[in-house]
Design a protein around this motif. Sequence first.
Motif, PDB file in Angstrom:
ATOM      1  N   GLY A  33       0.652  -1.294  -0.440  1.00 42.74           N
ATOM      2  CA  GLY A  33       0.274  -0.346  -0.153  1.00 42.74           C
ATOM      3  C   GLY A  33       0.713   1.227   0.037  1.00 42.74           C
ATOM      4  O   GLY A  33       2.101   1.079   0.093  1.00 42.74           O
ATOM      5  N   PHE A  41       5.511  -7.881   3.684  1.00 36.58           N
ATOM      6  CA  PHE A  41       4.951  -9.058   3.366  1.00 36.58           C
ATOM      7  C   PHE A  41       5.974 -10.756   3.874  1.00 36.58           C
ATOM      8  O   PHE A  41       5.246 -11.332   2.902  1.00 36.58           O
ATOM      9  N   TRP A  98      -2.804  -4.115  -1.224  1.00 35.62           N
ATOM     10  CA  TRP A  98      -2.921  -4.589  -0.174  1.00 35.62           C
ATOM     11  C   TRP A  98      -3.026  -2.517   0.312  1.00 35.62           C
ATOM     12  O   TRP A  98      -1.978  -1.861  -0.486  1.00 35.62           O
ATOM     13  N   SER A  99      -3.739  -1.732   0.647  1.00 34.63           N
ATOM     14  CA  SER A  99      -4.597  -0.709   0.726  1.00 34.63           C
ATOM     15  C   SER A  99      -4.596  -0.120  -0.758  1.00 34.63           C
ATOM     16  O   SER A  99      -5.605  -0.827  -1.843  1.00 34.63           O
ATOM     17  N   CYS A 102      -4.343  -2.109  -3.439  1.00 36.77           N
ATOM     18  CA  CYS A 102      -5.624  -2.878  -4.173  1.00 36.77           C
ATOM     19  C   CYS A 102      -5.581  -1.674  -5.659  1.00 36.77           C
ATOM     20  O   CYS A 102      -6.375  -2.433  -7.305  1.00 36.77           O
ATOM     21  N   ILE A 123      -6.983  -6.075   0.348  1.00 39.32           N
ATOM     22  CA  ILE A 123      -6.923  -6.205   1.282  1.00 39.32           C
ATOM     23  C   ILE A 123      -7.457  -4.836   2.454  1.00 39.32           C
ATOM     24  O   ILE A 123      -6.414  -3.881   1.643  1.00 39.32           O
ATOM     25  N   ASP A 124      -8.201  -4.707   2.406  1.00 41.64           N
ATOM     26  CA  ASP A 124      -9.079  -3.752   3.357  1.00 41.64           C
ATOM     27  C   ASP A 124      -8.912  -2.314   2.581  1.00 41.64           C
ATOM     28  O   ASP A 124      -8.011  -1.390   3.151  1.00 41.64           O
ATOM     29  N   HIS A 252      -5.618  -2.552   9.304  1.00 42.53           N
ATOM     30  CA  HIS A 252      -5.580  -2.045   8.367  1.00 42.53           C
ATOM     31  C   HIS A 252      -4.425  -3.199   7.650  1.00 42.53           C
ATOM     32  O   HIS A 252      -4.586  -3.572   6.889  1.00 42.53           O
ATOM     33  N   MET A 253      -3.662  -3.570   8.802  1.00 39.34           N
ATOM     34  CA  MET A 253      -2.198  -4.700   8.135  1.00 39.34           C
ATOM     35  C   MET A 253      -2.014  -6.100   9.085  1.00 39.34           C
ATOM     36  O   MET A 253      -1.544  -6.135   9.378  1.00 39.34           O
ATOM     37  N   PHE A 255      -2.966  -8.615   8.263  1.00 41.09           N
ATOM     38  CA  PHE A 255      -2.192  -9.393   7.404  1.00 41.09           C
ATOM     39  C   PHE A 255      -0.275 -10.048   7.880  1.00 41.09           C
ATOM     40  O   PHE A 255       0.715 -10.847   7.858  1.00 41.09           O
TER      41      PHE A 255
END
Length: 274
Positions: A33, A41, A98-99, A102, A123-124, A252-253, A255
């Motif tokens: 993100g 990751f 992610w974020s 996306c 992801i979110d 939000h994180m 993962f």
Amino acid sequence: MSMLAGKYIEVDSGVELFVQEAGSGEPIVFIPGFTFTTEVFSKQIEYFSKTNRVIVIDPRSHGRSTMSIHGNDYITHGSDLTKVLQALEVKNASLVGWSFGCLTVWEYIKQSGIDQIKSLVFIDMPPKSLSMNKDDWVEGQLDDIAAIYNTYLRNSSGQREFIKNYITQVMVQRDLEEDELTWLVEQSLKTPYYIASNLFSSGMFSDYREEAKKASQSVPTLLVVAEHWAESAVNYTRELIPDAKIEVLGGHMMFWEYSEKFNELVQSFFNEKK
């Protein structure tokens, strides 16, 4: 864990993206993100590289990629992703954004279609960041978003304060150790504030509702949303993209904070779609 190999791929004149790979098998591509890097990751690389070819990317002006004075928007990030996947000869991939990552995935779909996509994990992130409709799932209220842009993203100290607050209040649920917080903040600050502000405004004015809808009708789609806005996110997603599978987990994180649970959720989703 499979050996993590790093390389640079030129996506534009004088612009190279840093890419890492591990493992073999069907490809899974992770896109971080806003201002973050491949390093967030690490738990996903370790887990999925046992069974898959895992690819992680530092987007343009993030991490070890070239800091570019142009193309700091998600339209360009989408075309950058196309060039990376072509260079690596990636086919039949699962894309995980992610974020704001996306937005890169949705833009890729807008430009390049879904022929080379096996499945999608978001992801979110809502596909449209801002809305006048109070029932929509959005990134925040317009006045709050404007204040971040006009107050915090005008210099390095403001960027540092914004990202530190965002990490502790939105991204992670537990109390972080000082070294963990420092590491996360430093990840973000690899992107200079004057580039971060461009990315922020590009992300906030994006609208990928059509792409989100069409993609979820065509390929298996999973959305993992944070607990703090789960009700509006789930209701909004079910209405806009009813074909998507939805899971709720952590902040939000999630993962990173709840990596075992997150990896199992995603692995289960992949297994269902085989």
